[in-house]
Design a protein around this motif. Structure first.
Motif, mmCIF file in Angstrom:
data_model
loop_
_atom_site.group_PDB
_atom_site.id
_atom_site.type_symbol
_atom_site.label_atom_id
_atom_site.label_comp_id
_atom_site.label_asym_id
_atom_site.label_seq_id
_atom_site.Cartn_x
_atom_site.Cartn_y
_atom_site.Cartn_z
ATOM 1 N N THR A 111 8.655 -6.205 -3.446
ATOM 2 C CA THR A 111 8.962 -5.043 -4.284
ATOM 3 C C THR A 111 7.841 -4.791 -5.284
ATOM 4 O OG1 THR A 111 11.325 -5.551 -4.078
ATOM 5 C CG2 THR A 111 10.672 -4.039 -5.830
ATOM 6 N N LEU A 112 7.285 -5.847 -5.825
ATOM 7 C CA LEU A 112 6.146 -5.699 -6.732
ATOM 8 C C LEU A 112 4.966 -5.048 -6.022
ATOM 9 C CD1 LEU A 112 4.725 -6.310 -9.442
ATOM 10 C CD2 LEU A 112 4.157 -8.566 -8.525
ATOM 11 N N ALA A 140 1.520 -0.304 -4.732
ATOM 12 C CA ALA A 140 1.103 0.691 -3.741
ATOM 13 C C ALA A 140 1.409 2.106 -4.219
ATOM 14 C CB ALA A 140 1.805 0.412 -2.410
ATOM 15 N N TRP A 141 2.547 2.289 -4.859
ATOM 16 C CA TRP A 141 2.907 3.621 -5.383
ATOM 17 C C TRP A 141 1.914 4.065 -6.445
ATOM 18 C CZ3 TRP A 141 5.216 4.700 -10.374
ATOM 19 C CH2 TRP A 141 5.566 6.040 -10.539
ATOM 20 N N MET A 147 0.918 1.302 4.445
ATOM 21 C CA MET A 147 1.056 0.372 5.565
ATOM 22 C C MET A 147 0.881 -1.066 5.096
ATOM 23 S SD MET A 147 1.823 0.653 8.723
ATOM 24 C CE MET A 147 2.407 -0.827 9.548
ATOM 25 N N ALA A 148 -0.034 -1.276 4.154
ATOM 26 C CA ALA A 148 -0.208 -2.622 3.606
ATOM 27 C C ALA A 148 1.054 -3.078 2.884
ATOM 28 C CB ALA A 148 -1.406 -2.649 2.658
ATOM 29 N N ALA A 149 1.705 -2.165 2.151
ATOM 30 C CA ALA A 149 2.949 -2.512 1.468
ATOM 31 C C ALA A 149 4.041 -2.868 2.474
ATOM 32 C CB ALA A 149 3.403 -1.356 0.583
ATOM 33 N N ALA A 198 -4.771 -9.334 -3.686
ATOM 34 C CA ALA A 198 -3.408 -9.536 -3.178
ATOM 35 C C ALA A 198 -3.371 -10.620 -2.108
ATOM 36 C CB ALA A 198 -2.860 -8.230 -2.618
ATOM 37 N N ALA A 199 -4.415 -10.684 -1.270
ATOM 38 C CA ALA A 199 -4.428 -11.695 -0.213
ATOM 39 C C ALA A 199 -4.992 -13.024 -0.690
ATOM 40 C CB ALA A 199 -5.254 -11.182 0.974
#
Length: 614
Positions: free
Chosen positions: A23-24, A29-30, A49-51, A314-315
């Protein structure tokens, strides 16, 4: 392990953490999509797509991968602040302690039934979603199966169908273009070329494949509203991306818009979202955007770097957290005050079949004094040395976590360690020296992690009231006071205020009628709770929930299961009139044990080798 136990111990906490993290990522992404609102739609599509993919990739997998990579890297490293920060992000929630009445058969039954009910609800929802997707796929497959080849200038095979389904691309590995019969008469040549160009753009972008991945996410996480919101954003951005590509390729905007309107007038939308059509997303907004002819801005170099940096963080952040988390203990050449102390001389040899010799001091978690002179001698398996070095109480959960997946010799084979240290080190200094020795000679690499497991909470039976044999140490005899054990060891007594002769460590002496007297002076409640599983086979660790700070004197007389009466023959019978452990705990100390789930820290061995030669 049965399903309820697995759910209680692992699945609930892991699922809550994974949903929180996903959700974070959706929120990030938004915000990123808003920042890129003036740029090409294909960029925002891949952000969404990543989200979506994040729902399939828990951070815990990346952390585990980081820990595995750390085992391949011999060089030590200090632990920066990012490790602790990422631990909090990746596991923001711990299990709530459910304090209350002791677990009854009804409560236990309901607790076991709940995960089964929840799993059944999830399975029903997933099956409904899969059934809906399957029904749509079968409808389109039937249309494609009945379609006839069509001679058309396109990059993919074209088929003509009697169905009224809009033009679309069917298939993932071998996509084909499905066109309804009569569309050649309903559209002009220019409009048809624009529509075909739109569909070919879907093929080049692999939109059917990427949305099929998101359909898997929808089936697994159908209960999460963000998943369906992401799906709507993906459809909107993929259609907008193809619209931009068609217009940029030189197609006249008005002709293209009229072609889309004609398709919407005569044909229906595809029943399957992973069959890329032409009528998806908000039609009115699409037509306005096409006719406005406002070109999307290319992503600047700074924008590209920003998007790449966010994706990399993120990764890489959880991967780095696992890497550093595994390194923070395996790199034992560093600690809070600099390099770890080490023994001046140390030898390690397999014990083999030689008779066992007791250690020169107890390798337990007590902070008792040790003989002066800096000498260390012990004859134990490796796991005992690890427990001593890291001051770990050997509970069943801790031992299982520590040696899981390792060779049997770690637990079974004994090693005789003889070492000499300079001066008169304390017991805790000896622990640090043992850490250094294990890292050097056994190539030991370990890390701590938090696991949610069933525990027993040690709480006051009555709020604010202690039992008769549990007193604050300040109210009893000071630890320098002498106390002589009573001459009649079969009927021990406890001196007023003194309780037990030992200070800072637990003592056990035989009591009346084959009972045992367990107690200590100047000891914390945490220390008491840590030791309780060694008195009684609870099958789970004990955590202190009394809220009592400071140190205490206590004495407990009972018949613990794990202790065998001293000075009794093999055929001696226990006196069943002795107080049972739980009754004695409540009546004498004013404490009770209540079942709950809690997060505890356990030590896990990442890497170990047979000791190097002396």
């Amino acid at each position: 392990m049965n399903l309820p136990a697995f759910w209680n111990e692992n699945l609930t906490a892991a699922l809550v953490n994974h949903l929180w993290q996903s959700t974070l990522v959706v929120g990030i992404a938004w915000l990123l999509a808003l920042a890129l609102s003036k740029n090409h739609a294909r960029t925002r599509y891949w952000v969404w797509m990543a989200a979506s993919i994040k729902f399939l990739v828990p951070f815990s997998l990346l952390i585990t991968a980081g820990g595995w990579l750390r085992s391949l890297i011999p060089a030590p490293a200090a632990r920066p602040a990012i490790a602790a920060a990422m631990e909090q992000v990746t596991q923001p929630f711990t299990q709530t302690e459910f304090l209350g009445a002791a677990e009854t058969p009804v409560a236990a039954h309901n607790g076991h039934l709940l995960p089964i009910v929840l799993l059944a609800i999830w399975a029903c929802g997933a099956l409904i979603v899969i059934f809906r997707f399957g029904r749509g796929w079968l409808r389109v497959y039937a249309v494609k199966h009945a379609a006839k080849p069509l001679e058309l200038d396109a990059d993919v095979p074209a088929f003509s169908s009697r169905s009224l389904i809009e033009p679309g691309i069917f298939g993932i590995l071998s996509p084909v273009l499905l066109l309804p019969e009569g569309i050649l008469q309903k559209l002009t040549a220019e409009q048809l070329r624009a529509i075909v160009a739109h569909e070919v753009c879907h093929v080049r972008r692999r939109d059917n494949l990427t949305y099929a991945i998101h359909m898997l996410v929808e089936a697994l996480f159908w209960f999460h509203p963000a998943v369906w919101w992401i799906g709507a954003r993906l459809i909107e951005e993929r259609e907008r991306a193809c619209d931009e590509a068609v217009v940029q390729a030189g197609c006249e905007a008005q002709v293209y818009a009229e072609g889309i309107l004609s398709v919407c007038k005569f044909y229906v939308e595809s029943p399957l979202a992973c069959v890329s059509g032409v009528t998806g997303s908000d039609l009115k907004r699409r037509i306005v955007r096409i006719m406005s002819e406002v070109p999307a801005r290319k992503l600047s170099l700074c924008g590209k770097l920003l998007v790449a940096a966010i994706g990399a963080v993120a990764a890489a952040a959880p991967l780095t957290a696992g890497l550093i988390g595994a390194a923070r203990i395996s790199a034992q050449l560093l600690h809070a005050n600099g390099p770890l102390p080490s023994f001046e001389v140390a030898s390690i040899r397999p014990a083999g079949s030689s008779p066992f010799r007791p250690p020169n001091f107890a390798l337990n978690i007590d902070d008792t004094s040790i003989p002066p002179g800096g000498r260390f001698f012990a004859d134990f398996p490796l796991e005992t040395y690890v427990e001593f070095a890291y001051k770990i109480m050997p509970t069943r959960q801790q031992q299982d976590a520590m040696v899981s997946g390792l060779a049997e010799w770690v637990r079974k084979d004994s090693f005789v360690i003889q070492a000499e240290a300079a001066g008169n080190p304390t017991k805790d200094q000896m622990r640090l020296m043992m850490q250094s020795l294990l890292a050097d000679r056994f190539k030991l690499a370990v890390h701590f992690e938090t696991r949610t497991v069933p525990v027993l909470a040690l709480v006051l039976a009555r709020r604010g009231k202690l039992g008769a044999t549990l007193k604050p140490h300040t109210e009893g005899l000071p630890c320098d006071a002498k106390w002589t054990a009573p001459p009649d060891r079969s009927s021990p007594t406890v001196p007023p205020g003194g309780f037990m002769p030992t200070c800072g460590a637990l003592g056990v002496i035989p009591g009346r009628n084959h009972t045992f007297l367990i107690g200590a002076r100047d000891i914390t409640m945490q220390h008491i709770s840590d030791y309780m599983p060694s008195w009684q086979d609870f099958g789970r660790p004990v955590v202190d929930r009394t809220g009592l700070s400071g140190t205490y004197d206590f004495s407990l007389e009972s018949v613990p299961e794990r202790l065998t009466p001293m000075n009794s023959g093999a055929d001696a019978q226990l006196d069943t009139e002795g107080p049972p452990f739980f009754e004695a705990l409540k009546e004498q100390l004013g404490l009770v044990l209540k079942p709950e789930n809690a997060s505890i820290r356990v030590l896990v061995i990442d890497h170990v080798e047979q000791p190097s030669p002396n």
